[in-house]
Motif scaffolding. Sequence first.
Motif, PDB file in Angstrom:
ATOM      1  N   ALA A  95       3.457  11.296   0.218  1.00  0.00           N
ATOM      2  CA  ALA A  95       4.658  10.480   0.434  1.00  0.00           C
ATOM      3  C   ALA A  95       4.276   9.011   0.523  1.00  0.00           C
ATOM      4  O   ALA A  95       3.141   8.662   0.808  1.00  0.00           O
ATOM      5  N   SER A  96       5.270   8.169   0.290  1.00  0.00           N
ATOM      6  CA  SER A  96       5.063   6.736   0.483  1.00  0.00           C
ATOM      7  C   SER A  96       5.428   6.394   1.920  1.00  0.00           C
ATOM      8  O   SER A  96       6.052   7.186   2.629  1.00  0.00           O
ATOM      9  N   ARG A  97       5.083   5.197   2.336  1.00  0.00           N
ATOM     10  CA  ARG A  97       5.388   4.776   3.697  1.00  0.00           C
ATOM     11  C   ARG A  97       6.900   4.775   3.946  1.00  0.00           C
ATOM     12  O   ARG A  97       7.358   5.129   5.039  1.00  0.00           O
TER      13      ARG A  97
ATOM     14  N   ILE B 237       9.121   6.572  -6.187  1.00  0.00           N
ATOM     15  CA  ILE B 237       8.276   5.595  -5.488  1.00  0.00           C
ATOM     16  C   ILE B 237       8.289   4.309  -6.296  1.00  0.00           C
ATOM     17  O   ILE B 237       7.983   4.321  -7.496  1.00  0.00           O
ATOM     18  N   SER B 238       8.665   3.190  -5.650  1.00  0.00           N
ATOM     19  CA  SER B 238       8.778   1.950  -6.419  1.00  0.00           C
ATOM     20  C   SER B 238       7.401   1.366  -6.723  1.00  0.00           C
ATOM     21  O   SER B 238       7.189   0.785  -7.771  1.00  0.00           O
ATOM     22  N   GLY B 239       6.452   1.517  -5.773  1.00  0.00           N
ATOM     23  CA  GLY B 239       5.107   1.025  -6.042  1.00  0.00           C
ATOM     24  C   GLY B 239       4.791  -0.272  -5.329  1.00  0.00           C
ATOM     25  O   GLY B 239       4.379  -1.258  -5.942  1.00  0.00           O
ATOM     26  N   ALA B 240       4.974  -0.298  -4.006  1.00  0.00           N
ATOM     27  CA  ALA B 240       4.578  -1.456  -3.202  1.00  0.00           C
ATOM     28  C   ALA B 240       3.058  -1.596  -3.300  1.00  0.00           C
ATOM     29  O   ALA B 240       2.352  -0.611  -3.516  1.00  0.00           O
TER      30      ALA B 240
ATOM     31  N   LEU C 236       0.139   1.241  -4.069  1.00  0.00           N
ATOM     32  CA  LEU C 236      -0.680   1.194  -5.289  1.00  0.00           C
ATOM     33  C   LEU C 236      -2.168   1.156  -4.928  1.00  0.00           C
ATOM     34  O   LEU C 236      -2.992   1.754  -5.610  1.00  0.00           O
ATOM     35  N   ALA C 237      -2.506   0.458  -3.821  1.00  0.00           N
ATOM     36  CA  ALA C 237      -3.907   0.409  -3.391  1.00  0.00           C
ATOM     37  C   ALA C 237      -4.395   1.808  -3.037  1.00  0.00           C
ATOM     38  O   ALA C 237      -5.477   2.217  -3.446  1.00  0.00           O
ATOM     39  N   GLY C 238      -3.569   2.555  -2.320  1.00  0.00           N
ATOM     40  CA  GLY C 238      -4.001   3.857  -1.806  1.00  0.00           C
ATOM     41  C   GLY C 238      -4.167   4.933  -2.851  1.00  0.00           C
ATOM     42  O   GLY C 238      -4.880   5.910  -2.621  1.00  0.00           O
ATOM     43  N   MET C 239      -3.503   4.779  -4.024  1.00  0.00           N
ATOM     44  CA  MET C 239      -3.604   5.827  -5.035  1.00  0.00           C
ATOM     45  C   MET C 239      -4.142   5.287  -6.363  1.00  0.00           C
ATOM     46  O   MET C 239      -4.160   5.996  -7.367  1.00  0.00           O
ATOM     47  N   GLY C 240      -4.633   4.053  -6.337  1.00  0.00           N
ATOM     48  CA  GLY C 240      -5.043   3.386  -7.575  1.00  0.00           C
ATOM     49  C   GLY C 240      -6.238   4.016  -8.278  1.00  0.00           C
ATOM     50  O   GLY C 240      -6.455   3.787  -9.458  1.00  0.00           O
TER      51      GLY C 240
ATOM     52  N   GLU D 279       0.301  -6.815   2.661  1.00  0.00           N
ATOM     53  CA  GLU D 279       0.856  -7.291   1.380  1.00  0.00           C
ATOM     54  C   GLU D 279      -0.104  -8.207   0.634  1.00  0.00           C
ATOM     55  O   GLU D 279       0.164  -8.603  -0.503  1.00  0.00           O
ATOM     56  N   THR D 280      -1.226  -8.548   1.264  1.00  0.00           N
ATOM     57  CA  THR D 280      -2.155  -9.507   0.670  1.00  0.00           C
ATOM     58  C   THR D 280      -2.747  -8.984  -0.642  1.00  0.00           C
ATOM     59  O   THR D 280      -3.201  -7.845  -0.727  1.00  0.00           O
ATOM     60  N   LEU D 281      -2.729  -9.856  -1.623  1.00  0.00           N
ATOM     61  CA  LEU D 281      -3.405  -9.576  -2.885  1.00  0.00           C
ATOM     62  C   LEU D 281      -4.834 -10.080  -2.717  1.00  0.00           C
ATOM     63  O   LEU D 281      -5.037 -11.261  -2.462  1.00  0.00           O
TER      64      LEU D 281
END
Lengths: 323, 259
Positions: free
Chosen positions: A234-236, A267-270, A274-278, B14-16
């Motif tokens: 799930a997403s947050r 999931i929109s992809g915040a 994206l970091a967690g499943m990249g 949110e930091t890139l």
Amino acid sequence: MAGILIVAEVQKGELKKAGYEITSKAKTLGGEISVALVGSGVAGLAGNLAKYGADKIFVVDAPEYANYTTEAYVQAVAAVVAKVSPSIILIAASAQGKDFTPALAARLGVGCLSDVVDLSLEGGKIVAKRPIYAGKAYTMVECLADPQVISVRPNSFMAAEAAGAGAIENVAVTLDAAKIKAVVKSVEVAETKEPDQTEAEIIVSGGRGMKGPEEFGILRELAKALGPTATIGASRAAVDAGWIGHGYQVGQTGKTVSPNLYIACGISGAIQHLAGMGTSKVIVAINKDAEAPIFSKADFGVVDDLFKVVPALTNEVKKIKGA
Amino acid sequence: MNSVVCIKQVPDTETLIKIDGSGTGIATDGVKWVMNPYDEFAVEEALKQKEKAGAGTITIISLGPDRAIETIRTALAMGADNGIHIQDADFAAKADPYATASALAAAIKGVADVKAIWCGKQAIDDDAAQVPAILGEMLGLPVITMVVKFEAAGDKAIVTREIEGGQAVIEVPLPAIFSAQKGLNEPRYASLPGIMKAKKKPVDVKTAADLGVGAAAKTAIKNMTLPPARQAGKKIEGDDADVKAAALAKALSEEAKVI
């Protein structure tokens, strides 16, 4: 090089796949491969490790290890370390491994590299690649002294059979009871066959577009059709809405995952997600909103109503699987 | 009972992330700094336990550069009593989890009658999740990680920790070290009066030398890189959802070979 020691993990009476993955990888690094196997009633599993390249298997089998506690396991593995004097110790970065690895390293007075995704050997020293910021960046890191204690993220390497000498030795460990202060009163594990998100090969994940808690049922149906190595995530947004427990959350404040297939539904992809499943090998996005950022990362994108696509996909998967 | 909460200032989620000129750190320009999200649960739990007990002092300890004081003040504004800022830019730049834990352990030893030491389960910047375990070794205390429920009962605590696929209930004597997992509680926001009061609460500034510790890291970063950017792949077209689902299943089975 003085060899590699792997700590294999047993769950529900079976060796976890991640142990085979690490053993296979260790085999490519060279040197003698030893495995520590700690638990209650686990001695019978030692033979399986030889098939994946273990030369020596040290079995610490006693009723005291029926329930995992950090201290007892650290003492047991430290006893095996004293026997083997390895230059490298590898442990799966499972939930248990993440608890255990830094404690072992601290007991041995050495550094520790957590949750690494790649390993190479340069002049007897491991250089490890590990994601930071949940995968927004990577570092190449090394331990400054031996033994180099490293936890390895499941699914980072392929398990491949390769025969090892497979000598089995039982190790009797006298636990220092004064140090064992934490007592397990009860353990409650859901009777599910689903793998943990961090170890699953396929994750079907739902976000804000799921609209409510009941709707996660269609994701479970798809995961079930995809087989025993699949689970849901799930997403947050979905977790914070209270639709599903936080244990399912994938992202920077949840789990970071590396499955072969990640199916993101609604999931929109915040950036945090994206970091967690990249690092997923193949990403599928199913979302009504064609502008959702997830589509810019997805290998396959379906712009449509997930409540129509997901059940139809479940039927197609069943056809392919011949079920 | 007195508690200590170890907190870390980290870039907002949110930091890139961008790599800095040294190649071993991140560029900090334009970064919004926040309290590590898991540390918020740790601070909240210490506050809840103090309220329940009706007594005790909560000390916040953070290792970091000048700006880390903002995060200590945030915790004080939530209700903690005092802070220790281990402010040693050189140390902070070189510190790995072991060196960080050695500084925190030295600071904790200076706090009287500590019953519970709280940390977040991991910092969301280096994701190492090692400091609580190393603190346990250095202070000779039991460590319970991934705590989702906590109850103090006299000289012991009954805690529920997250394990794979479930939960375990653990009884542990105090003092002990706990790492907070999401689900433990709902962190409160700092109130305006809380923010005003926080300005007057004492924060001790200490260098690594004051604490008698050196930046004796046991691991080293060789370099830092960004992951390769993922590109948008194939859009599955079709007249309706059924057609698209069939095309997707075919692509996953025959093209990507993942099902």
